[in-house]
Structure formats: structure tokens, C-alpha cells
Motif scaffolding. Sequence first.
Motif, PDB file in Angstrom:
ATOM      1  N   VAL A   1      40.969  15.198  46.781  1.00 28.91           N
ATOM      2  CA  VAL A   1      40.038  14.013  46.374  1.00 28.91           C
ATOM      3  C   VAL A   1      40.404  12.489  47.312  1.00 28.91           C
ATOM      4  O   VAL A   1      41.373  12.444  47.673  1.00 28.91           O
ATOM      5  CB  VAL A   1      40.366  13.388  44.970  1.00 28.91           C
ATOM      6  CG1 VAL A   1      39.114  12.629  44.158  1.00 28.91           C
ATOM      7  CG2 VAL A   1      39.654  14.993  43.896  1.00 28.91           C
ATOM      8  N   SER A   2      39.218  12.412  48.079  1.00 22.77           N
ATOM      9  CA  SER A   2      39.497  11.541  48.926  1.00 22.77           C
ATOM     10  C   SER A   2      38.252  10.736  48.515  1.00 22.77           C
ATOM     11  O   SER A   2      37.936  10.752  48.118  1.00 22.77           O
ATOM     12  CB  SER A   2      38.824  11.693  50.393  1.00 22.77           C
ATOM     13  OG  SER A   2      39.515  12.704  51.366  1.00 22.77           O
ATOM     14  N   ILE A   3      39.713   8.748  47.986  1.00 24.87           N
ATOM     15  CA  ILE A   3      38.861   7.522  47.092  1.00 24.87           C
ATOM     16  C   ILE A   3      38.771   6.591  48.574  1.00 24.87           C
ATOM     17  O   ILE A   3      39.565   6.195  49.298  1.00 24.87           O
ATOM     18  CB  ILE A   3      39.770   7.321  46.425  1.00 24.87           C
ATOM     19  CG1 ILE A   3      40.045   8.592  45.349  1.00 24.87           C
ATOM     20  CG2 ILE A   3      39.034   5.715  45.478  1.00 24.87           C
ATOM     21  CD1 ILE A   3      38.684   8.201  44.235  1.00 24.87           C
ATOM     22  N   PHE A   4      37.540   6.128  48.849  1.00 31.21           N
ATOM     23  CA  PHE A   4      37.260   4.758  49.609  1.00 31.21           C
ATOM     24  C   PHE A   4      36.926   3.691  48.437  1.00 31.21           C
ATOM     25  O   PHE A   4      36.131   3.087  47.944  1.00 31.21           O
ATOM     26  CB  PHE A   4      36.037   5.636  50.380  1.00 31.21           C
ATOM     27  CG  PHE A   4      35.958   6.699  51.266  1.00 31.21           C
ATOM     28  CD1 PHE A   4      36.810   6.755  52.241  1.00 31.21           C
ATOM     29  CD2 PHE A   4      35.861   7.630  50.635  1.00 31.21           C
ATOM     30  CE1 PHE A   4      36.524   8.339  53.506  1.00 31.21           C
ATOM     31  CE2 PHE A   4      35.952   8.873  50.910  1.00 31.21           C
ATOM     32  CZ  PHE A   4      36.208   9.003  51.938  1.00 31.21           C
ATOM     33  N   ALA A   5      37.616   2.474  48.809  1.00 32.33           N
ATOM     34  CA  ALA A   5      37.189   1.254  48.712  1.00 32.33           C
ATOM     35  C   ALA A   5      38.221   0.015  49.127  1.00 32.33           C
ATOM     36  O   ALA A   5      39.216   0.773  50.562  1.00 32.33           O
ATOM     37  CB  ALA A   5      37.791   1.466  47.192  1.00 32.33           C
ATOM     38  N   LYS A   6      37.744  -1.262  48.900  1.00 28.36           N
ATOM     39  CA  LYS A   6      38.277  -1.988  49.404  1.00 28.36           C
ATOM     40  C   LYS A   6      40.003  -2.192  49.271  1.00 28.36           C
ATOM     41  O   LYS A   6      40.627  -2.404  50.284  1.00 28.36           O
ATOM     42  CB  LYS A   6      37.236  -3.551  49.035  1.00 28.36           C
ATOM     43  CG  LYS A   6      38.305  -4.625  49.690  1.00 28.36           C
ATOM     44  CD  LYS A   6      37.181  -4.211  51.161  1.00 28.36           C
ATOM     45  CE  LYS A   6      37.620  -6.056  51.227  1.00 28.36           C
ATOM     46  NZ  LYS A   6      36.885  -6.141  53.031  1.00 28.36           N
ATOM     47  N   GLN A   7      40.444  -1.648  48.177  1.00 30.90           N
ATOM     48  CA  GLN A   7      42.281  -2.152  48.161  1.00 30.90           C
ATOM     49  C   GLN A   7      42.539  -0.391  47.874  1.00 30.90           C
ATOM     50  O   GLN A   7      42.131   0.411  47.479  1.00 30.90           O
ATOM     51  CB  GLN A   7      42.352  -2.662  47.303  1.00 30.90           C
ATOM     52  CG  GLN A   7      42.235  -3.959  46.624  1.00 30.90           C
ATOM     53  CD  GLN A   7      42.861  -5.292  48.072  1.00 30.90           C
ATOM     54  OE1 GLN A   7      43.215  -4.592  47.882  1.00 30.90           O
ATOM     55  NE2 GLN A   7      42.003  -5.695  48.454  1.00 30.90           N
ATOM     56  N   ALA A   8      43.212  -0.340  48.976  1.00 32.59           N
ATOM     57  CA  ALA A   8      44.131   0.893  48.708  1.00 32.59           C
ATOM     58  C   ALA A   8      44.777   0.980  47.424  1.00 32.59           C
ATOM     59  O   ALA A   8      45.348   2.226  47.128  1.00 32.59           O
ATOM     60  CB  ALA A   8      45.566   1.288  49.891  1.00 32.59           C
ATOM     61  N   GLU A   9      45.097  -0.040  46.891  1.00 34.31           N
ATOM     62  CA  GLU A   9      45.943   0.626  45.373  1.00 34.31           C
ATOM     63  C   GLU A   9      45.259   1.318  44.516  1.00 34.31           C
ATOM     64  O   GLU A   9      45.620   2.138  43.468  1.00 34.31           O
ATOM     65  CB  GLU A   9      46.591  -0.905  45.267  1.00 34.31           C
ATOM     66  CG  GLU A   9      47.096  -1.108  43.610  1.00 34.31           C
ATOM     67  CD  GLU A   9      47.240  -2.117  43.042  1.00 34.31           C
ATOM     68  OE1 GLU A   9      46.710  -2.781  42.055  1.00 34.31           O
ATOM     69  OE2 GLU A   9      48.538  -2.995  44.150  1.00 34.31           O
ATOM     70  N   LEU A  10      43.525   0.568  45.429  1.00 36.34           N
ATOM     71  CA  LEU A  10      42.861   1.355  43.886  1.00 36.34           C
ATOM     72  C   LEU A  10      42.610   2.558  44.484  1.00 36.34           C
ATOM     73  O   LEU A  10      42.268   3.468  43.775  1.00 36.34           O
ATOM     74  CB  LEU A  10      41.669   0.466  43.921  1.00 36.34           C
ATOM     75  CG  LEU A  10      40.982   0.644  43.139  1.00 36.34           C
ATOM     76  CD1 LEU A  10      41.157   0.777  41.807  1.00 36.34           C
ATOM     77  CD2 LEU A  10      39.183   0.135  42.765  1.00 36.34           C
ATOM     78  N   CYS A  11      42.450   2.953  46.109  1.00 37.57           N
ATOM     79  CA  CYS A  11      42.189   4.662  46.269  1.00 37.57           C
ATOM     80  C   CYS A  11      42.835   4.990  45.915  1.00 37.57           C
ATOM     81  O   CYS A  11      42.965   6.282  45.458  1.00 37.57           O
ATOM     82  CB  CYS A  11      42.370   3.752  47.768  1.00 37.57           C
ATOM     83  SG  CYS A  11      40.837   3.642  48.229  1.00 37.57           S
ATOM     84  N   ASP A  12      44.218   4.256  45.106  1.00 34.14           N
ATOM     85  CA  ASP A  12      45.775   5.610  45.769  1.00 34.14           C
ATOM     86  C   ASP A  12      45.900   5.980  44.459  1.00 34.14           C
ATOM     87  O   ASP A  12      46.120   7.500  43.960  1.00 34.14           O
ATOM     88  CB  ASP A  12      47.067   4.989  46.226  1.00 34.14           C
ATOM     89  CG  ASP A  12      48.306   5.958  45.324  1.00 34.14           C
ATOM     90  OD1 ASP A  12      48.611   6.998  46.563  1.00 34.14           O
ATOM     91  OD2 ASP A  12      49.149   4.855  46.393  1.00 34.14           O
ATOM     92  N   ALA A  13      45.523   5.008  43.020  1.00 36.73           N
ATOM     93  CA  ALA A  13      45.067   5.412  42.025  1.00 36.73           C
ATOM     94  C   ALA A  13      44.595   5.862  41.407  1.00 36.73           C
ATOM     95  O   ALA A  13      44.863   7.369  40.662  1.00 36.73           O
ATOM     96  CB  ALA A  13      45.334   4.227  40.584  1.00 36.73           C
ATOM     97  N   LEU A  14      42.996   6.476  41.983  1.00 42.80           N
ATOM     98  CA  LEU A  14      42.206   6.471  41.861  1.00 42.80           C
ATOM     99  C   LEU A  14      42.336   8.192  42.214  1.00 42.80           C
ATOM    100  O   LEU A  14      40.965   9.510  41.924  1.00 42.80           O
ATOM    101  CB  LEU A  14      40.693   6.168  42.211  1.00 42.80           C
ATOM    102  CG  LEU A  14      40.272   4.362  41.284  1.00 42.80           C
ATOM    103  CD1 LEU A  14      39.063   4.376  41.604  1.00 42.80           C
ATOM    104  CD2 LEU A  14      40.170   4.937  39.474  1.00 42.80           C
ATOM    105  N   ALA A  15      42.727   8.530  42.983  1.00 37.49           N
ATOM    106  CA  ALA A  15      42.676   9.601  44.106  1.00 37.49           C
ATOM    107  C   ALA A  15      43.534  11.078  43.220  1.00 37.49           C
ATOM    108  O   ALA A  15      42.760  11.407  42.717  1.00 37.49           O
ATOM    109  CB  ALA A  15      43.434   9.240  45.083  1.00 37.49           C
TER     110      ALA A  15
END
Length: 332
Positions: free
Chosen positions: A274-288
Motif C-alpha cells: 500500500v502506498s499513501i500520498f498526503a501532505k504529512q509523512a506521519e499520516l502517510c505512515d499510519a494510513l499505509a
Amino acid sequence: MKAVVLLLSSLSCLLSLGQLGQKDVTVKKTLKLMGTRFEVTVVAPNEEIGYINIDEAVSEIQRIEKIISSWDENSETSLINKNAGIKPVKVSPELFGLIERSIRISEITDGAFDITYASMDNIWKFDGSMETAPKEEDIRKAVEKIGYQKIVMDPKNQTVFLPEPGMCIGFGAIGKGYAADKAKELMVSKDVKGGIINASGDLTTWGTKVTGEKWLVGIANPLSKDKVFSWLPVIESSVATSGNYEKFIILNGKKYSHIIDPRTGYPTTGINSVSIFAKQAELCDALATAVFIMGRDVGLHMINQMDGVEAVVVDSDNKIHKSSGIIFDMNP
């Protein structure tokens, strides 16, 4: 939500750093931090200043590690865990905020992301030492200790309390992204023109390359990790990938992913990455991690409800699925 044109594929992240400009230079350093591989890249007037900037970024990451590491017995996180079932622990506003945000993500993901998963750490081992699957009873007892709803937060006294003995919190699914964000924030505050903080595939960018071009992230072909399927421009943004291709075990011919569903205590199935793209890496990390656990359909449905967040999922048949805001472009 406006459609975002992304150049995508799946799995491992590679960086295209471009050629050195006549004035500024690109400086990069690779080192081990937070138990994983970090690459810090900056655009600077010269190499000397570039390495000074990188050292400052590294110091910031190390500072965060001392707060959130569950391996450091003197960290605030370890103190919270040691006092589970005993007493609340006063923590820094920084850690208090991180835990609050983690709980909000748990609520959004219906518990697929949960920092109290750490009680499972001694049940499943992915270091090659496991020869048989854990006993159902051991898994059940560990799952009983999990539950973000149980965390007692006291904003007035800035304390955190885990009410049950044996409860633990851990930031393995959000810590690298948070550290990358904080290092980037520091670099931007010091007027570093551009760069990338890459925490083993969880990365965030700012500015541009010395040539003025966009930073590019190549994500490898799901059928051949050595080949780039396509390129993705990452502009003042972040990306994180969770995959089962590097860390797993095989027991009785069955492959078990290292990503555990905190609600069941068992490894996830059905997704390769799963790859997640967003403004904050913190949110990307958790949502992935969360989408990996929730599964393709439920996970993508959730992402489609979130503004400014996109996802690409590669299922166990290596078929690629995407959130509604992504338009594939095969010609970088």
C-alpha cells in the motif's frame, strides 16, 4: 476533490536526484536511525553547509527517537509502558500530541491502526526464530491488552495512563513518518532550499532539485523490484509504503506478513503493498499500515472520503488498484 495526476507503480521507493547545478549542490547522507535506513538529501550552497544541515536533521531525528523509542528504557514511551496498571506518567507536550493524533487515526480506521498493538511484539517474531505459529490462547491474551480506547489521556496534567498491566504502546507504524516531518520542518525553518527525508521508504520533500525540477520517486514494478514501473513527482508532499515483500515468515508452506491486525492478533492477507500520498509523512505512515490491514475495498473506500489523501494498493495477485483522485500517467 480535484484529480491528481500521479506517476505510479508499487513497492520499493527509489530517488531521482538529478544533476548538480552550477551554484547550489545536492548533498546526501545515508545512515541508520530508529533501527532503519534513513537518507537525508539537501540542496545547499556548498557541500560543507549541506553536511551541516544534514547533521542538524539527524540530531532532530535522534531527539525524537529518545522520546518515542520503546527500546530505550529511559524514553517517555518506555516509562508509560513500565507504569501500565500502576500510575499515569507525565509526558512532554510533543509526545502527548502524537498520542492524541494516533488515537484520532485509530478512530478513523476503526482500530486497524492502534499504537497499543505493541503487546503483540512477543507473540509473532519475524527474525527467523519462529518455527511454529503462536498458540491461539497466547494470541487471545495479547489481543485482550490491545485497545486505543483504553488509553487514559489527561490534558490538564499532561499525563498518559495505560490502565491494564501488560499494556504497551509503540510507534512503529507512525514514528518514522513523524520523525521525517520534524526533520523537514527544521530544515525549512533554517531556509534550506530543498531536500528529501527518506525513512526507509517513508519520505517527505520540500523545494526542488538544484535544476529547479521536481523531486521524483520511482516505485518498482510489482513483478520485478529491480525495474521502475513509472515515476511520481512529489511536490511539497509525502509518501509512505507498507509491504509484505521484505519482512515475513513462512510456516508450513504459508506466508505470514509482519503486519498484524491489532483487532485479531493475526497477520494480514490479500495485499502485497500500500502506498499513501498526503501532505504529512506521519499520516502517510499510519494510513499505509491501516489500509494494509483493512483490505483493498474497505481501505480505498476510506481513503476516498479523505481530502488530500490518495492511495495505490497492490493486491496479492499483483493487480494495482487506486483511490478516485489518481489518474495514471505512464509517460513521465
